[in-house]
Design an enzyme around this catalytic site. Structure first.
Site, PDB file in Angstrom:
ATOM      1  N   ARG A  90       0.854  -1.186   0.000  1.00 20.60           N
ATOM      2  CA  ARG A  90       0.000   0.000   0.000  1.00 20.60           C
ATOM      3  C   ARG A  90       0.889   1.234   0.000  1.00 20.60           C
ATOM      4  NH1 ARG A  90      -3.399  -2.864  -1.405  1.00 20.60           N
ATOM      5  NH2 ARG A  90      -5.477  -3.239  -0.528  1.00 20.60           N
TER       6      ARG A  90
ATOM      7  N   GLU B 145      -3.656   7.067  -4.217  1.00 16.33           N
ATOM      8  CA  GLU B 145      -4.269   6.290  -5.291  1.00 16.33           C
ATOM      9  C   GLU B 145      -5.750   6.630  -5.488  1.00 16.33           C
ATOM     10  OE1 GLU B 145      -2.686   2.298  -4.857  1.00 16.33           O
ATOM     11  OE2 GLU B 145      -4.495   1.612  -5.844  1.00 16.33           O
TER      12      GLU B 145
ATOM     13  N   HIS C 169      -1.678  -0.564  -9.887  1.00 14.55           N
ATOM     14  CA  HIS C 169      -2.225  -1.493  -8.883  1.00 14.55           C
ATOM     15  C   HIS C 169      -2.769  -2.773  -9.533  1.00 14.55           C
ATOM     16  CE1 HIS C 169      -4.259  -1.805  -4.666  1.00 14.55           C
ATOM     17  NE2 HIS C 169      -3.885  -2.990  -5.133  1.00 14.55           N
TER      18      HIS C 169
HETATM   19  C1  8YV Z   1      -6.711  -6.251  -4.908  1.00  9.85           C
HETATM   20  C2  8YV Z   1      -4.943  -5.767  -3.185  1.00  9.85           C
HETATM   21  O1  8YV Z   1      -6.803  -6.284  -6.258  1.00  9.85           O
HETATM   22  O2  8YV Z   1      -5.961  -7.646  -2.203  1.00  9.85           O
HETATM   23  C3  8YV Z   1      -5.442  -6.564  -2.040  1.00  9.85           C
HETATM   24  O3  8YV Z   1      -5.254  -6.090  -0.910  1.00  9.85           O
HETATM   25  O4  8YV Z   1      -4.262  -4.835  -3.018  1.00  9.85           O
HETATM   26  C4  8YV Z   1      -5.267  -6.073  -4.578  1.00  9.85           C
HETATM   27  O5  8YV Z   1      -4.500  -7.144  -4.965  1.00  9.85           O
HETATM   28  C5  8YV Z   1      -7.624  -5.192  -4.379  1.00  9.85           C
HETATM   29  O6  8YV Z   1      -7.375  -4.875  -3.063  1.00  9.85           O
HETATM   30  C6  8YV Z   1      -9.044  -5.629  -4.526  1.00  9.85           C
HETATM   31  O7  8YV Z   1      -9.900  -5.006  -3.626  1.00  9.85           O
END
Ligand code: 8YV
Length: 331
Positions: A243, A272, A293
């Protein structure tokens, strides 16, 4: 008379087989246009739904949760990270939260490796050059990057994804170092030849490449603070598939601009989906690789994430503990 199906509101377009199955099982309200919901739409959703299926693009904060109707008992997140959900408020209101771990581990680790290779070997930069028809031919000193074999990789957060990055990097000949709340089991450390650093500061000062693989929580917000970023070696670079909020992005940009840090490879951003224009300028200068992402963006991964969402909803509605329950204390 058949009992009423639970109302499940899904905030974004999910893979077709998942939506089809959800339509069979639930009174599913889908978002076929895939337009992210506004706050007003989210509030409308939590007022009505029995189950909400959000993603990283939905901010389920205390304000939204304060409007939740009496039926909302489960938030079954499509994704592993849950930093967009106010877990403490959900718990206070008796709303269970689940996520989708495991199934995106290998895909996300692949993307961390792709960023490591791209930044060190100038992959994205080379591709852009050929695509712009600007390549004039081979030269002995043309497009020189840096070897990764034998270099030191420091992994921040040695959970599932961190370990999957370590396995790949070990096979590429990198020396594995890591910082985590606790050391991993001796068997895993031995298999990976991994060195544990209790002190993040001390690890940062010694690494050639740093990979961020911890979740974003109040405790990890700006874990890579201005002070810590200044400890990073002048030629080192950071890759982040976790993140954006874990890194003080403004400071990192300044250090790269002034040559006090080598560069970075990012799949996630502090604000983001906004990407700081300075990062885009640095990408044009070949110092950074930027991705939108897409760490877990494989067809297989997204279908398995959807299946996990369905399993969590079904077990919850059957009055069992859903397998991927997230508790504030787990973070
Ligand atoms: C997802 C991600 O695509 O799973 C996670 O925490 O960061 C990503 O891989 C996204 O969060 C889907 O809500």
């Amino acid at each position: 008379m058949p009992s009423k199906k639970p109302l499940v509101v899904v905030t974004r377009k999910l893979p077709d087989p998942i939506e089809t199955r959800m339509m069979e099982l639930f009174d599913a309200r889908l978002n076929v246009d895939d337009r992210p919901m506004t706050k007003a739409e989210l509030i409308e959703a939590v007022k009505l739904a029995d189950v909400l299926v959000p993603t990283v693009t939905d901010r389920i904060d205390a304000g939204v949760l304060s409007q939740a109707g009496p039926n909302l008992r489960l938030i079954a997140n499509f994704g592993a990270g849950v930093d967009h959900i106010d877990l403490a408020t959900a718990r206070q209101r008796g709303i269970t939260v689940t996520n989708t771990p495991d199934v995106l581990t290998e895909d996300t680790a692949d993307m961390a490796m792709a960023l490591i290779l791209s930044v060190s070997r100038r992959v994205a930069e080379g591709e852009r050059l050929v695509r712009a028809s600007k390549w004039e031919g081979w030269g002995p000193t043309f497009m020189l990057g840096h070897r990764i074999w034998g270099k030191r990789l420091g992994i921040i957060g040695m959970g599932r994804i961190g370990q999957a990055v370590a396995r790949r990097a070990h096979a590429f000949g990198l020396q594995i170092h890591y910082h985590n709340r606790r050391p991993v089991a001796p068997r895993i450390a031995e298999e990976l030849g991994a060195t544990y650093w209790e002190s993040l500061d001390q690890m940062l000062a010694r690494m050639d490449i740093i990979s961020v693989n911890c979740p974003h929580t109040p405790a990890t917000f700006h874990l890579l603070s201005a002070r810590r970023l200044k400890l990073v070696r002048k030629d080192a670079y950071i890759v982040n598939t976790a993140r954006g909020e874990v890194i003080d992005e403004d400071t990192m940009i300044k250090l790269i601009e002034t040559g006090e840090m080598g560069g970075c490879g990012l799949d996630v951003y502090e604000h983001e989906p906004a990407v700081n224009p300075k990062l885009v300028r640095l990408a044009k200068a070949g110092k950074v690789t930027l991705l939108p992402h897409m760490g877990s963006a494989t067809i297989e991964g997204r279908v398995e994430m959807g299946e996990k969402v369905i399993i969590n909803i079904r077990t919850f509605l059957d009055n069992h503990k859903p397998p991927d329950r997230v508790l504030p204390s787990m973070l």
